[in-house]
Design a protein around this motif. Structure first.
Motif, PDB file in Angstrom:
ATOM      1  N   ILE A 156      35.331  16.674 -21.676  1.00 48.38           N
ATOM      2  CA  ILE A 156      35.285  15.609 -22.675  1.00 48.38           C
ATOM      3  C   ILE A 156      36.458  15.673 -23.652  1.00 48.38           C
ATOM      4  CG2 ILE A 156      32.769  15.481 -22.509  1.00 48.38           C
ATOM      5  CD1 ILE A 156      32.593  16.792 -25.245  1.00 48.38           C
ATOM      6  N   VAL A 157      37.251  16.769 -23.571  1.00 47.21           N
ATOM      7  CA  VAL A 157      38.465  16.836 -24.389  1.00 47.21           C
ATOM      8  C   VAL A 157      39.410  15.700 -24.020  1.00 47.21           C
ATOM      9  CG1 VAL A 157      40.570  18.179 -24.778  1.00 47.21           C
ATOM     10  CG2 VAL A 157      38.351  19.296 -24.924  1.00 47.21           C
ATOM     11  N   ALA A 158      39.342  15.254 -22.754  1.00 43.89           N
ATOM     12  CA  ALA A 158      40.208  14.169 -22.294  1.00 43.89           C
ATOM     13  C   ALA A 158      39.863  12.835 -22.953  1.00 43.89           C
ATOM     14  CB  ALA A 158      40.116  14.041 -20.776  1.00 43.89           C
ATOM     15  N   LEU A 159      38.676  12.751 -23.565  1.00 41.56           N
ATOM     16  CA  LEU A 159      38.258  11.515 -24.210  1.00 41.56           C
ATOM     17  C   LEU A 159      38.865  11.408 -25.601  1.00 41.56           C
ATOM     18  CD1 LEU A 159      34.432  11.573 -23.357  1.00 41.56           C
ATOM     19  CD2 LEU A 159      36.297  10.594 -22.010  1.00 41.56           C
ATOM     20  N   THR A 160      39.010  10.178 -26.059  1.00 43.47           N
ATOM     21  CA  THR A 160      39.420   9.983 -27.445  1.00 43.47           C
ATOM     22  C   THR A 160      38.254  10.328 -28.355  1.00 43.47           C
ATOM     23  OG1 THR A 160      38.685   7.685 -27.549  1.00 43.47           O
ATOM     24  CG2 THR A 160      40.922   8.087 -26.710  1.00 43.47           C
ATOM     25  N   GLU A 165      32.360   9.912 -29.346  1.00 45.69           N
ATOM     26  CA  GLU A 165      31.268   9.401 -30.175  1.00 45.69           C
ATOM     27  C   GLU A 165      30.367   8.475 -29.363  1.00 45.69           C
ATOM     28  OE1 GLU A 165      30.930   7.833 -34.811  1.00 45.69           O
ATOM     29  OE2 GLU A 165      32.784   7.522 -33.677  1.00 45.69           O
ATOM     30  N   VAL A 166      30.976   7.598 -28.567  1.00 41.28           N
ATOM     31  CA  VAL A 166      30.211   6.686 -27.715  1.00 41.28           C
ATOM     32  C   VAL A 166      29.418   7.483 -26.679  1.00 41.28           C
ATOM     33  CG1 VAL A 166      30.391   4.877 -25.953  1.00 41.28           C
ATOM     34  CG2 VAL A 166      31.756   4.723 -28.051  1.00 41.28           C
ATOM     35  N   LEU A 167      30.035   8.510 -26.079  1.00 44.12           N
ATOM     36  CA  LEU A 167      29.348   9.337 -25.091  1.00 44.12           C
ATOM     37  C   LEU A 167      28.129  10.022 -25.698  1.00 44.12           C
ATOM     38  CD1 LEU A 167      29.200  10.689 -22.290  1.00 44.12           C
ATOM     39  CD2 LEU A 167      30.717  12.469 -23.180  1.00 44.12           C
ATOM     40  N   ALA A 168      28.247  10.478 -26.923  1.00 39.79           N
ATOM     41  CA  ALA A 168      27.115  11.136 -27.584  1.00 39.79           C
ATOM     42  C   ALA A 168      25.944  10.168 -27.737  1.00 39.79           C
ATOM     43  CB  ALA A 168      27.551  11.663 -28.948  1.00 39.79           C
ATOM     44  N   LYS A 191      31.551  -1.615 -24.402  1.00 42.32           N
ATOM     45  CA  LYS A 191      31.559  -1.713 -22.935  1.00 42.32           C
ATOM     46  C   LYS A 191      32.865  -1.174 -22.375  1.00 42.32           C
ATOM     47  CE  LYS A 191      30.871  -4.994 -19.150  1.00 42.32           C
ATOM     48  NZ  LYS A 191      30.598  -6.418 -18.798  1.00 42.32           N
ATOM     49  N   ALA A 192      33.971  -1.497 -23.029  1.00 41.60           N
ATOM     50  CA  ALA A 192      35.277  -0.998 -22.587  1.00 41.60           C
ATOM     51  C   ALA A 192      35.349   0.519 -22.724  1.00 41.60           C
ATOM     52  CB  ALA A 192      36.394  -1.659 -23.393  1.00 41.60           C
ATOM     53  N   HIS A 193      34.801   1.046 -23.825  1.00 45.54           N
ATOM     54  CA  HIS A 193      34.786   2.498 -24.012  1.00 45.54           C
ATOM     55  C   HIS A 193      33.969   3.176 -22.920  1.00 45.54           C
ATOM     56  CE1 HIS A 193      37.039   2.697 -27.638  1.00 45.54           C
ATOM     57  NE2 HIS A 193      36.132   2.145 -28.424  1.00 45.54           N
ATOM     58  N   VAL A 194      32.802   2.605 -22.576  1.00 48.12           N
ATOM     59  CA  VAL A 194      31.945   3.203 -21.552  1.00 48.12           C
ATOM     60  C   VAL A 194      32.661   3.223 -20.203  1.00 48.12           C
ATOM     61  CG1 VAL A 194      29.813   2.939 -20.231  1.00 48.12           C
ATOM     62  CG2 VAL A 194      29.781   2.639 -22.715  1.00 48.12           C
ATOM     63  N   SER A 195      33.323   2.130 -19.860  1.00 52.39           N
ATOM     64  CA  SER A 195      34.067   2.088 -18.600  1.00 52.39           C
ATOM     65  C   SER A 195      35.144   3.164 -18.573  1.00 52.39           C
ATOM     66  CB  SER A 195      34.701   0.707 -18.402  1.00 52.39           C
ATOM     67  OG  SER A 195      33.711  -0.292 -18.274  1.00 52.39           O
ATOM     68  N   SER A 196      35.827   3.340 -19.676  1.00 50.64           N
ATOM     69  CA  SER A 196      36.859   4.366 -19.757  1.00 50.64           C
ATOM     70  C   SER A 196      36.261   5.761 -19.654  1.00 50.64           C
ATOM     71  CB  SER A 196      37.630   4.227 -21.076  1.00 50.64           C
ATOM     72  OG  SER A 196      38.602   5.246 -21.209  1.00 50.64           O
ATOM     73  N   ILE A 197      35.119   5.970 -20.301  1.00 48.69           N
ATOM     74  CA  ILE A 197      34.448   7.273 -20.258  1.00 48.69           C
ATOM     75  C   ILE A 197      34.075   7.640 -18.822  1.00 48.69           C
ATOM     76  CG2 ILE A 197      32.289   8.465 -20.864  1.00 48.69           C
ATOM     77  CD1 ILE A 197      32.458   6.915 -23.569  1.00 48.69           C
ATOM     78  N   LEU A 198      33.472   6.690 -18.090  1.00 48.90           N
ATOM     79  CA  LEU A 198      33.063   6.968 -16.714  1.00 48.90           C
ATOM     80  C   LEU A 198      34.273   7.315 -15.854  1.00 48.90           C
ATOM     81  CD1 LEU A 198      30.360   4.201 -16.061  1.00 48.90           C
ATOM     82  CD2 LEU A 198      30.046   6.516 -16.943  1.00 48.90           C
ATOM     83  N   ALA A 199      35.366   6.589 -16.072  1.00 47.88           N
ATOM     84  CA  ALA A 199      36.578   6.853 -15.289  1.00 47.88           C
ATOM     85  C   ALA A 199      37.183   8.208 -15.637  1.00 47.88           C
ATOM     86  CB  ALA A 199      37.600   5.738 -15.526  1.00 47.88           C
ATOM     87  N   ARG A 200      37.294   8.513 -16.926  1.00 52.90           N
ATOM     88  CA  ARG A 200      37.916   9.772 -17.352  1.00 52.90           C
ATOM     89  C   ARG A 200      37.087  10.985 -16.943  1.00 52.90           C
ATOM     90  NH1 ARG A 200      41.811   9.489 -21.744  1.00 52.90           N
ATOM     91  NH2 ARG A 200      42.228   7.332 -22.351  1.00 52.90           N
TER      92      ARG A 200
END
Length: 227
Positions: A156-160, A165-168, A191-200
């Motif tokens: 999760i370090v790869a996330l912004t 925060e969204v992942l939590a 929604k855009a953040h979630v898509s990015s999270i799943l990809a990252r």
């Protein structure tokens, strides 16, 4: 109203789930099934927002039924009911696209919260299920608890900061709309953040991301918003 199908081969369990859900003014049970095959057929007929499935059922079990429902009626979210000792099944259901996981011995409020979350497009793991999944992954040779925690935190370090925060919140069972209200942003941004999270994180769905959030220990303690 949230339209729900219940599937369990035990009539008493179905009656109990129906009675519990009937206490929620925004939930209505539209069909009941005694096995997985019947559950799939009734979902196709009634098109409920949520299907609540037991794991062990005759003809077709809950895991196979969940996968078929997600394939043929993707608008229906699946909540899996489990008991302790069925951890392998939970992991299979995660891979099959189920969005909610609840323990039959859990608090009654969790079932209503889980149905609402899945109807809103969120993933919902009861605290007991999340804990069991994390422990089982460690016990099955997938790494020690500490090792998996460290690995999840490294990923999760790869996330912004905003994505973490969204992942939590995602791990806590909140929908995109609920997360948007917490963060004071528009739902499209979440929604855009979630898509990015799943990809990252290289995971296939919100439920798998929620498991990682629990492994990393970043899930907030507050419960999902009630309607």
């Amino acid at each position: 109203m949230i339209r729900v199908l219940i599937a369990d081969d035990e009539p008493m369990i179905r009656a109990g789930v129906r009675a519990l859900l009937s206490t929620a003014p925004d939930i209505t049970v539209v069909a009941e099934a005694a096995d997985g095959h019947e559950a799939v057929e009734l979902v196709r007929r009634h098109r409920p927002q949520v299907a609540v499935l037991d794991i062990r059922m005759p003809k077709v079990n809950g895991i196979a039924a969940a996968a078929e429902i997600r394939r043929t009626v993707p608008a229906t979210g699946v909540v899996i009911l489990t008991t302790f000792g069925e951890d392998d099944y939970i992991l299979q259901a995660l891979g099959g696209g189920a969005a909610g996981f609840l323990v039959k011995s859990g608090e009654p409020e969790e079932l209503i919260a889980g149905v609402r979350a899945v109807a809103d497009g969120a993933a919902y793991l009861s605290p007991k299920v999340a804990a069991r999944v994390v422990v089982h992954l460690a016990a099955s040779g997938a790494g020690t608890l500490a090792g998996r925690r460290d690995a999840a935190r490294e990923r999760i370090v790869a996330l912004t900061a905003r994505e973490r925060e969204v992942l939590a919140f995602l791990g806590g069972g909140l929908s995109n709309g609920q997360i948007a209200r917490r963060l004071h942003v528009v739902e499209g941004t979440v929604k855009a953040h979630v898509s990015s999270i799943l990809a990252r994180l290289a995971v296939d769905n919100r439920a798998a991301a929620a498991v990682m959030a629990h492994e990393a220990g970043i899930v907030p303690v507050q419960a999902p918003e009630q309607r």
